[in-house]
Write a protein that holds these residues in place. Structure first.
Motif, short mmCIF file in Angstrom:
data_model
loop_
_atom_site.label_atom_id
_atom_site.label_comp_id
_atom_site.label_asym_id
_atom_site.label_seq_id
_atom_site.Cartn_x
_atom_site.Cartn_y
_atom_site.Cartn_z
N VAL A 1 0.84 -1.20 0.00
CA VAL A 1 0.00 0.00 0.00
C VAL A 1 0.87 1.25 0.00
CG1 VAL A 1 -1.64 1.35 1.35
CG2 VAL A 1 -1.99 -1.10 1.11
N ALA A 2 1.90 1.26 0.84
CA ALA A 2 2.80 2.42 0.90
C ALA A 2 3.46 2.67 -0.44
CB ALA A 2 3.86 2.20 1.99
N ARG A 3 3.87 1.60 -1.11
CA ARG A 3 4.55 1.74 -2.39
C ARG A 3 3.59 2.06 -3.53
NH1 ARG A 3 9.75 -0.29 -3.10
NH2 ARG A 3 10.78 -0.85 -1.15
N CYS A 4 2.31 1.89 -3.30
CA CYS A 4 1.32 2.12 -4.35
C CYS A 4 1.28 3.58 -4.78
CB CYS A 4 -0.06 1.69 -3.84
SG CYS A 4 -1.31 1.52 -5.13
N GLY A 5 1.67 4.47 -3.88
CA GLY A 5 1.66 5.89 -4.23
C GLY A 5 2.93 6.37 -4.90
N GLY A 6 3.87 5.45 -5.12
CA GLY A 6 5.14 5.83 -5.74
C GLY A 6 6.07 6.47 -4.73
N GLU A 7 7.28 6.80 -5.17
CA GLU A 7 8.30 7.32 -4.28
C GLU A 7 7.87 8.64 -3.64
OE1 GLU A 7 13.15 8.10 -4.25
OE2 GLU A 7 12.06 7.91 -6.15
N MET A 8 7.15 9.48 -4.36
CA MET A 8 6.77 10.79 -3.84
C MET A 8 5.83 10.68 -2.64
SD MET A 8 8.39 13.11 -5.50
CE MET A 8 7.43 14.56 -5.10
N ARG A 9 4.95 9.68 -2.65
CA ARG A 9 3.97 9.54 -1.58
C ARG A 9 4.38 8.52 -0.53
NH1 ARG A 9 -2.10 9.33 -4.26
NH2 ARG A 9 -2.07 11.35 -5.32
N TYR A 10 5.43 7.77 -0.78
CA TYR A 10 5.75 6.62 0.05
C TYR A 10 5.86 6.97 1.54
CZ TYR A 10 8.19 2.65 2.07
OH TYR A 10 8.54 1.60 2.88
N PHE A 11 6.68 7.94 1.87
CA PHE A 11 6.92 8.22 3.29
C PHE A 11 5.70 8.82 3.97
CE2 PHE A 11 11.32 7.81 1.81
CZ PHE A 11 11.82 6.97 2.80
N GLY A 12 4.89 9.56 3.23
CA GLY A 12 3.64 10.07 3.80
C GLY A 12 2.68 8.95 4.15
N ILE A 13 2.55 7.97 3.24
CA ILE A 13 1.67 6.83 3.51
C ILE A 13 2.24 5.97 4.63
CG2 ILE A 13 0.63 4.75 2.53
CD1 ILE A 13 0.62 6.15 -0.19
N ALA A 14 3.56 5.80 4.62
CA ALA A 14 4.21 5.02 5.69
C ALA A 14 3.95 5.66 7.05
CB ALA A 14 5.70 4.92 5.42
N ASP A 15 3.98 6.98 7.11
CA ASP A 15 3.68 7.69 8.36
C ASP A 15 2.29 7.34 8.85
OD1 ASP A 15 6.13 8.93 8.39
OD2 ASP A 15 5.40 10.86 7.62
N LEU A 16 1.31 7.35 7.95
CA LEU A 16 -0.07 7.02 8.33
C LEU A 16 -0.18 5.58 8.82
CD1 LEU A 16 -2.09 8.68 5.41
CD2 LEU A 16 -1.96 9.46 7.78
N ILE A 17 0.52 4.67 8.16
CA ILE A 17 0.47 3.26 8.53
C ILE A 17 1.04 3.06 9.94
CG2 ILE A 17 1.40 0.97 8.01
CD1 ILE A 17 1.19 1.74 5.03
N PHE A 18 2.15 3.72 10.23
CA PHE A 18 2.73 3.60 11.56
C PHE A 18 1.85 4.29 12.61
CE2 PHE A 18 7.08 2.73 9.69
CZ PHE A 18 7.23 1.50 10.32
N GLU A 19 1.33 5.47 12.29
CA GLU A 19 0.50 6.22 13.23
C GLU A 19 -0.74 5.43 13.63
OE1 GLU A 19 -0.45 9.91 11.42
OE2 GLU A 19 1.61 10.70 11.51
N GLN A 20 -1.31 4.70 12.67
CA GLN A 20 -2.56 3.98 12.91
C GLN A 20 -2.34 2.48 13.14
OE1 GLN A 20 -5.64 5.05 10.03
NE2 GLN A 20 -4.58 6.98 9.61
N GLN A 21 -1.12 2.10 13.47
CA GLN A 21 -0.78 0.68 13.61
C GLN A 21 -1.72 -0.06 14.56
OE1 GLN A 21 2.71 -0.92 15.96
NE2 GLN A 21 3.59 -1.03 13.90
N LYS A 22 -2.01 0.54 15.70
CA LYS A 22 -2.88 -0.12 16.69
C LYS A 22 -4.29 -0.31 16.20
CE LYS A 22 -0.32 1.49 20.76
NZ LYS A 22 -0.39 2.29 22.02
N GLU A 23 -4.70 0.52 15.23
CA GLU A 23 -6.07 0.43 14.71
C GLU A 23 -6.19 -0.58 13.57
OE1 GLU A 23 -4.66 3.66 15.31
OE2 GLU A 23 -5.66 3.47 17.26
N TRP A 24 -5.18 -0.62 12.68
CA TRP A 24 -5.35 -1.46 11.49
C TRP A 24 -4.90 -2.90 11.69
CZ3 TRP A 24 -1.33 -3.89 8.98
CH2 TRP A 24 -0.05 -3.37 9.10
N VAL A 25 -4.03 -3.17 12.66
CA VAL A 25 -3.57 -4.54 12.89
C VAL A 25 -4.58 -5.26 13.77
CG1 VAL A 25 -1.79 -6.00 13.87
CG2 VAL A 25 -1.14 -3.92 12.65
N THR A 26 -5.24 -6.29 13.23
CA THR A 26 -6.20 -7.09 13.98
C THR A 26 -5.92 -8.57 13.69
OG1 THR A 26 -7.92 -7.36 12.28
CG2 THR A 26 -7.88 -5.27 13.50
#
Length: 223
Positions: free
Chosen positions: A116-141
């Protein structure tokens, strides 16, 4: 405790249940089984060289850092918030450090998140990665279908549409290449836990920002 990378992870025999991704869009759809390609077979399908490193910072920066981390590792999420944020501000954005992020896959969830992070390409990668880490407790089930739905939601929050997400998450060749690159790089750098840092070629374990600053300043003082 820092999450350990065991032999079972290095010998990952299942690339991922990527086909499950479609099931997150239709609760009545039958979930498909995980792909059965082994990591060794994946390496023959696509070379690790096909996977692009995600980097930030000046190419001629005097210090290089490679971070190995998993999107499902709680300590990696803490590192992202407490260390990487000030590191970017003080060293990466100022041209002192060239930073590379390399994903570690303990499980299929970590691989899905990376795709998912790589889906946005290099320009969006770190922004999406930030969201994934920030919401880790919510999305991991414990429910794979719910994890897929949660990651889809994060991707859409970052501006990706369903068509783009479906294309990325059903790219089996890319999944195989990512696993092959993960194995090759982690074995070459002797990565046994996450987060781990390679600073100007020397491996370091998880640390605070204050500890990291001392190492970076010493490297910079060498000229």
């Amino acid at each position: 405790m820092v999450k350990k990378l065991g032999l079972a992870a290095l010998a990952l025999t299942t690339v991922a249940g990527v086909a499950l991704w479609n099931g997150s869009r239709d609760a009545g759809q039958t979930l498909l089984p995980p792909m059965a390609a082994s990591a060794q077979e994946a390496g023959s399908a696509q070379t690790a060289a096909a996977v692009e490193d995600m980097t930030m910072g000046a190419e001629d920066a005097p210090v290089t850092i490679v971070e190995y981390a998993s999107f499902t590792c709680p300590h990696c999420a803490t590192f992202e918030k407490e260390v990487l944020t000030p590191l970017k501000r003080d060293y990466i954005d100022t041209g002192k450090v060239r930073f590379t992020f390399r994903e570690v896959y303990f499980d299929r969830y970590g691989l899905w998140a990376a795709m998912v992070a790589r889906c946005g390409g290099e320009m969006r990668y770190f922004g999406i990665a930030d969201l994934i880490f920030e919401q880790q407790k919510e999305w991991v089930t414990n429910d794979p279908a719910q994890v897929a739905a949660n990651l889809r939601k994060i991707g859409k929050t970052a501006g990706l549409d369903d068509a783009a997400l479906d294309a990325c998450m059903n790219d089996q060749a890319k999944a195989e290449a990512l696993v092959a690159a993960f194995q090759k790089n982690s074995q070459a750098d002797d990565i046994t836990a996450t987060p781990s840092l390679i600073i100007n070629g020397t491996k370091h374990s998880n640390m605070s920002y204050e500890e990291l600053k001392k190492i970076l300043d010493a490297e910079l003082a060498k000229g």
